[in-house]
Write a protein that holds these residues in place. Structure first.
Motif, PDB file in Angstrom:
ATOM      1  N   TYR A 146       0.967  -1.110   0.104  1.00 24.81           N
ATOM      2  CA  TYR A 146      -0.068   0.201   0.145  1.00 24.81           C
ATOM      3  C   TYR A 146       0.724   1.524   0.134  1.00 24.81           C
ATOM      4  CZ  TYR A 146      -4.302   3.510   1.269  1.00 24.81           C
ATOM      5  OH  TYR A 146      -5.088   3.689   0.723  1.00 24.81           O
ATOM      6  N   ALA A 147       1.918   1.438   0.611  1.00 28.98           N
ATOM      7  CA  ALA A 147       2.515   2.235   0.757  1.00 28.98           C
ATOM      8  C   ALA A 147       3.137   2.438  -0.577  1.00 28.98           C
ATOM      9  CB  ALA A 147       3.848   2.141   1.447  1.00 28.98           C
ATOM     10  N   SER A 148       3.699   1.753  -0.858  1.00 26.26           N
ATOM     11  CA  SER A 148       4.593   1.823  -2.613  1.00 26.26           C
ATOM     12  C   SER A 148       3.098   2.563  -3.518  1.00 26.26           C
ATOM     13  CB  SER A 148       4.626   0.435  -2.840  1.00 26.26           C
ATOM     14  OG  SER A 148       4.998   0.306  -4.477  1.00 26.26           O
ATOM     15  N   THR A 149       1.882   1.981  -3.054  1.00 29.07           N
ATOM     16  CA  THR A 149       1.270   2.089  -4.455  1.00 29.07           C
ATOM     17  C   THR A 149       0.475   4.443  -4.160  1.00 29.07           C
ATOM     18  OG1 THR A 149      -0.218   0.870  -4.252  1.00 29.07           O
ATOM     19  CG2 THR A 149      -1.280   2.682  -4.778  1.00 29.07           C
ATOM     20  N   ILE A 150       1.203   4.261  -3.073  1.00 28.88           N
ATOM     21  CA  ILE A 150       1.431   5.595  -2.350  1.00 28.88           C
ATOM     22  C   ILE A 150       2.551   5.974  -2.580  1.00 28.88           C
ATOM     23  CG2 ILE A 150       0.891   7.735  -0.470  1.00 28.88           C
ATOM     24  CD1 ILE A 150      -0.518   5.820   1.029  1.00 28.88           C
ATOM     25  N   PHE A 151       3.117   6.007  -2.949  1.00 26.42           N
ATOM     26  CA  PHE A 151       4.093   6.668  -4.187  1.00 26.42           C
ATOM     27  C   PHE A 151       4.596   6.921  -4.879  1.00 26.42           C
ATOM     28  CE2 PHE A 151       7.151   5.222  -0.344  1.00 26.42           C
ATOM     29  CZ  PHE A 151       6.889   5.770   0.747  1.00 26.42           C
ATOM     30  N   GLU A 152       3.815   5.563  -5.864  1.00 30.08           N
ATOM     31  CA  GLU A 152       3.673   5.975  -6.700  1.00 30.08           C
ATOM     32  C   GLU A 152       3.135   6.647  -7.652  1.00 30.08           C
ATOM     33  OE1 GLU A 152       5.097   4.319  -9.758  1.00 30.08           O
ATOM     34  OE2 GLU A 152       6.583   3.285  -7.463  1.00 30.08           O
ATOM     35  N   ASN A 153       1.945   7.056  -6.382  1.00 24.77           N
ATOM     36  CA  ASN A 153       0.927   8.063  -6.897  1.00 24.77           C
ATOM     37  C   ASN A 153       1.423   9.189  -7.253  1.00 24.77           C
ATOM     38  OD1 ASN A 153      -0.935   6.200  -6.314  1.00 24.77           O
ATOM     39  ND2 ASN A 153      -2.239   6.773  -5.365  1.00 24.77           N
ATOM     40  N   LEU A 154       2.118   9.447  -6.054  1.00 21.39           N
ATOM     41  CA  LEU A 154       3.209  11.193  -5.858  1.00 21.39           C
ATOM     42  C   LEU A 154       4.151  11.005  -7.202  1.00 21.39           C
ATOM     43  CD1 LEU A 154       4.642  11.035  -2.578  1.00 21.39           C
ATOM     44  CD2 LEU A 154       2.500  12.385  -3.253  1.00 21.39           C
ATOM     45  N   LEU A 155       4.846  10.513  -8.007  1.00 18.03           N
ATOM     46  CA  LEU A 155       5.901  10.357  -9.058  1.00 18.03           C
ATOM     47  C   LEU A 155       3.865  10.282 -10.357  1.00 18.03           C
ATOM     48  CD1 LEU A 155       7.904   7.041  -8.461  1.00 18.03           C
ATOM     49  CD2 LEU A 155       8.078   9.698  -9.396  1.00 18.03           C
ATOM     50  N   ALA A 156       3.363   9.835 -10.592  1.00 17.63           N
ATOM     51  CA  ALA A 156       2.696   9.573 -11.437  1.00 17.63           C
ATOM     52  C   ALA A 156       1.923  11.442 -11.600  1.00 17.63           C
ATOM     53  CB  ALA A 156       1.253   8.338 -11.399  1.00 17.63           C
ATOM     54  N   PHE A 157       1.423  11.195 -10.897  1.00 20.78           N
ATOM     55  CA  PHE A 157       0.941  12.839 -10.385  1.00 20.78           C
ATOM     56  C   PHE A 157       1.869  13.840 -10.907  1.00 20.78           C
ATOM     57  CE2 PHE A 157      -0.550  17.016  -8.760  1.00 20.78           C
ATOM     58  CZ  PHE A 157      -1.781  17.179  -9.811  1.00 20.78           C
ATOM     59  N   GLY A 158       2.952  14.017  -9.957  1.00 25.99           N
ATOM     60  CA  GLY A 158       4.634  14.567 -11.271  1.00 25.99           C
ATOM     61  C   GLY A 158       4.478  14.764 -12.557  1.00 25.99           C
ATOM     62  N   LYS A 159       4.969  13.650 -12.579  1.00 23.67           N
ATOM     63  CA  LYS A 159       4.938  13.747 -14.416  1.00 23.67           C
ATOM     64  C   LYS A 159       3.685  14.040 -15.248  1.00 23.67           C
ATOM     65  CE  LYS A 159       8.301   9.301 -13.741  1.00 23.67           C
ATOM     66  NZ  LYS A 159       8.522   7.909 -13.327  1.00 23.67           N
ATOM     67  N   ASP A 160       2.622  13.574 -14.902  1.00 27.81           N
ATOM     68  CA  ASP A 160       1.471  13.677 -16.099  1.00 27.81           C
ATOM     69  C   ASP A 160       1.037  15.443 -16.104  1.00 27.81           C
ATOM     70  OD1 ASP A 160       1.229  10.914 -16.066  1.00 27.81           O
ATOM     71  OD2 ASP A 160      -0.191  11.158 -15.013  1.00 27.81           O
ATOM     72  N   HIS A 161       1.509  16.236 -14.131  1.00 25.49           N
ATOM     73  CA  HIS A 161       0.974  17.356 -14.418  1.00 25.49           C
ATOM     74  C   HIS A 161       2.104  18.410 -14.877  1.00 25.49           C
ATOM     75  CE1 HIS A 161      -2.899  15.976 -12.987  1.00 25.49           C
ATOM     76  NE2 HIS A 161      -2.796  14.925 -13.076  1.00 25.49           N
ATOM     77  N   MET A 162       3.400  17.881 -14.907  1.00 22.28           N
ATOM     78  CA  MET A 162       4.637  19.048 -15.356  1.00 22.28           C
ATOM     79  C   MET A 162       4.459  20.181 -16.316  1.00 22.28           C
ATOM     80  SD  MET A 162       7.202  19.778 -14.317  1.00 22.28           S
ATOM     81  CE  MET A 162       8.525  17.750 -13.619  1.00 22.28           C
ATOM     82  N   ASP A 163       3.715  19.969 -17.275  1.00 23.08           N
ATOM     83  CA  ASP A 163       3.537  21.008 -18.773  1.00 23.08           C
ATOM     84  C   ASP A 163       2.057  21.319 -18.504  1.00 23.08           C
ATOM     85  OD1 ASP A 163       6.021  20.745 -18.824  1.00 23.08           O
ATOM     86  OD2 ASP A 163       5.346  18.472 -19.649  1.00 23.08           O
ATOM     87  N   ASP A 164       1.618  21.282 -17.062  1.00 22.89           N
ATOM     88  CA  ASP A 164       0.087  21.904 -16.692  1.00 22.89           C
ATOM     89  C   ASP A 164       0.210  22.878 -16.788  1.00 22.89           C
ATOM     90  OD1 ASP A 164      -1.326  19.348 -17.254  1.00 22.89           O
ATOM     91  OD2 ASP A 164      -1.716  20.062 -14.733  1.00 22.89           O
ATOM     92  N   HIS A 165      -1.340  24.490 -17.662  1.00 22.65           N
ATOM     93  CA  HIS A 165      -1.298  25.187 -17.749  1.00 22.65           C
ATOM     94  C   HIS A 165      -2.191  25.779 -16.990  1.00 22.65           C
ATOM     95  CE1 HIS A 165       1.563  26.406 -21.002  1.00 22.65           C
ATOM     96  NE2 HIS A 165       0.922  25.344 -22.100  1.00 22.65           N
ATOM     97  N   ILE A 166      -1.639  26.513 -15.315  1.00 21.76           N
ATOM     98  CA  ILE A 166      -2.138  27.232 -14.358  1.00 21.76           C
ATOM     99  C   ILE A 166      -2.663  28.125 -14.494  1.00 21.76           C
ATOM    100  CG2 ILE A 166      -2.440  27.499 -11.619  1.00 21.76           C
ATOM    101  CD1 ILE A 166      -1.961  24.480 -12.847  1.00 21.76           C
ATOM    102  N   ARG A 167      -3.958  28.803 -14.346  1.00 23.06           N
ATOM    103  CA  ARG A 167      -4.682  29.694 -13.925  1.00 23.06           C
ATOM    104  C   ARG A 167      -5.835  29.328 -13.127  1.00 23.06           C
ATOM    105  NH1 ARG A 167      -1.598  30.159 -17.239  1.00 23.06           N
ATOM    106  NH2 ARG A 167      -1.752  31.054 -19.232  1.00 23.06           N
ATOM    107  N   ILE A 168      -5.838  31.389 -12.952  1.00 19.46           N
ATOM    108  CA  ILE A 168      -6.442  30.900 -11.633  1.00 19.46           C
ATOM    109  C   ILE A 168      -7.832  31.689 -11.563  1.00 19.46           C
ATOM    110  CG2 ILE A 168      -6.664  32.851  -8.719  1.00 19.46           C
ATOM    111  CD1 ILE A 168      -3.808  32.218  -9.201  1.00 19.46           C
ATOM    112  N   ASP A 169      -9.209  31.223 -11.202  1.00 24.16           N
ATOM    113  CA  ASP A 169     -10.347  31.893 -11.551  1.00 24.16           C
ATOM    114  C   ASP A 169     -11.022  32.141 -10.575  1.00 24.16           C
ATOM    115  OD1 ASP A 169     -10.594  29.424 -10.949  1.00 24.16           O
ATOM    116  OD2 ASP A 169     -11.795  28.796 -13.146  1.00 24.16           O
ATOM    117  N   TYR A 170     -10.093  32.689  -9.347  1.00 24.57           N
ATOM    118  CA  TYR A 170     -11.440  32.655  -8.635  1.00 24.57           C
ATOM    119  C   TYR A 170     -10.070  33.679  -7.315  1.00 24.57           C
ATOM    120  CZ  TYR A 170      -9.145  28.581  -6.528  1.00 24.57           C
ATOM    121  OH  TYR A 170      -8.152  27.721  -5.676  1.00 24.57           O
ATOM    122  N   PHE A 171     -10.705  34.090  -6.310  1.00 26.33           N
ATOM    123  CA  PHE A 171     -10.226  35.140  -5.597  1.00 26.33           C
ATOM    124  C   PHE A 171     -10.308  34.265  -4.338  1.00 26.33           C
ATOM    125  CE2 PHE A 171      -9.284  37.507  -1.169  1.00 26.33           C
ATOM    126  CZ  PHE A 171      -8.692  37.977  -1.961  1.00 26.33           C
ATOM    127  N   ALA A 172      -8.902  34.232  -3.455  1.00 25.47           N
ATOM    128  CA  ALA A 172      -8.485  33.599  -2.523  1.00 25.47           C
ATOM    129  C   ALA A 172      -7.271  34.080  -1.444  1.00 25.47           C
ATOM    130  CB  ALA A 172      -7.397  32.352  -2.674  1.00 25.47           C
TER     131      ALA A 172
END
Length: 236
Positions: A146-172
């Motif tokens: 299960y720990a390995s699955t979580i580590f793989e989730n971190l890796l996969a997210f980083g690789k999959d979203h590295m080139d995302d274009h981020i825009r803020i459409d709400y106030f915070a």
């Protein structure tokens, strides 16, 4: 604030802790969480140093100081704030003190929370190190799969979203800072993804690739506390 932050970045956590204790902070709207981050950082890192020196009682005392923030910080703890790293290191301290029941209880608390990685633009967004320490706690419980699955989730997210274009459409509340300092949100996202990947590799015991990711994070943002801490951590 900037001065004590630099001391934390340089690894002089004692000085940072002393500077925090000697003044009253008044966080501005949009600046929430900054002094809390530095306060938690110096206490946790001093606790880890105590563990390295086989002083688990001192480590536990430092970690217990994080249960209730002192008044001079000017802000309290947000309800539901994830503290997986604190619970994990408390569990390690109890392990070293040969108190298995209390160690087990801390690791159980460290295992709680969402294991799905997310974007983190604002200060109160979910941070990837909380997911990392959840996985470390699962390892302590003997569930390597299960720990390995979580580590793989971190890796996969980083690789999959590295080139995302981020825009803020709400106030915070953090938006004023982003506007004033004209931050490149796409670069901020890439840094976040590299950091996630570093944590994922670290969880897989691939120190070389983890260090490459953390080093790239620091090349892009020399002030990234998480990357600096995990690049040099000898306890993981």
């Amino acid at each position: 604030m900037e001065r004590l932050t630099i001391y934390n970045q340089l690894g002089d956590f004692e000085t940072a802790k002393a500077l925090i204790a000697e003044r009253k902070f008044q966080p501005w709207e949009g600046g929430e969480g900054k002094i809390v981050l530095q306060f938690c950082t110096c206490n946790i890192e001093l606790a880890k140093q105590a563990l390295e020196q086989n002083e688990p009682r001192i480590a536990l005392q430092l970690l217990n100081e994080l249960e209730l923030y002192p008044d001079n910080l000017g802000e309290g703890k947000l309800p539901g704030k994830p503290e997986n790293d604190i619970y994990y290191w408390r569990g390690v301290a109890y392990e070293m003190m040969d108190r298995p029941e209390e160690a087990y209880a801390e690791f159980e608390k460290a295992k709680q929370g969402d294991i799905i990685p997310k974007q983190a633009i604002f200060y109160n967004d979910p941070q990837p190190e909380n997911i990392f320490y959840q996985a470390k706690a699962w390892q302590k419980s003997g569930d390597e799969r299960y720990a390995s699955t979580i580590f793989e989730n971190l890796l996969a997210f980083g690789k999959d979203h590295m080139d995302d274009h981020i825009r803020i459409d709400y106030f915070a509340v953090s938006l004023p800072e982003l506007m004033v300092f004209d931050q490149d949100l796409d670069n901020k996202n890439a840094i976040h993804c590299l950091y996630m990947m570093g944590l994922g590799y670290l969880g897989r015991n691939d120190r070389r690739q983890a260090d490459e990711c953390f080093s790239e994070v620091l090349k892009r943002d020399v002030n990234h506390i998480g990357a600096g801490i995990h690049l040099n951590c000898r306890l993981l």
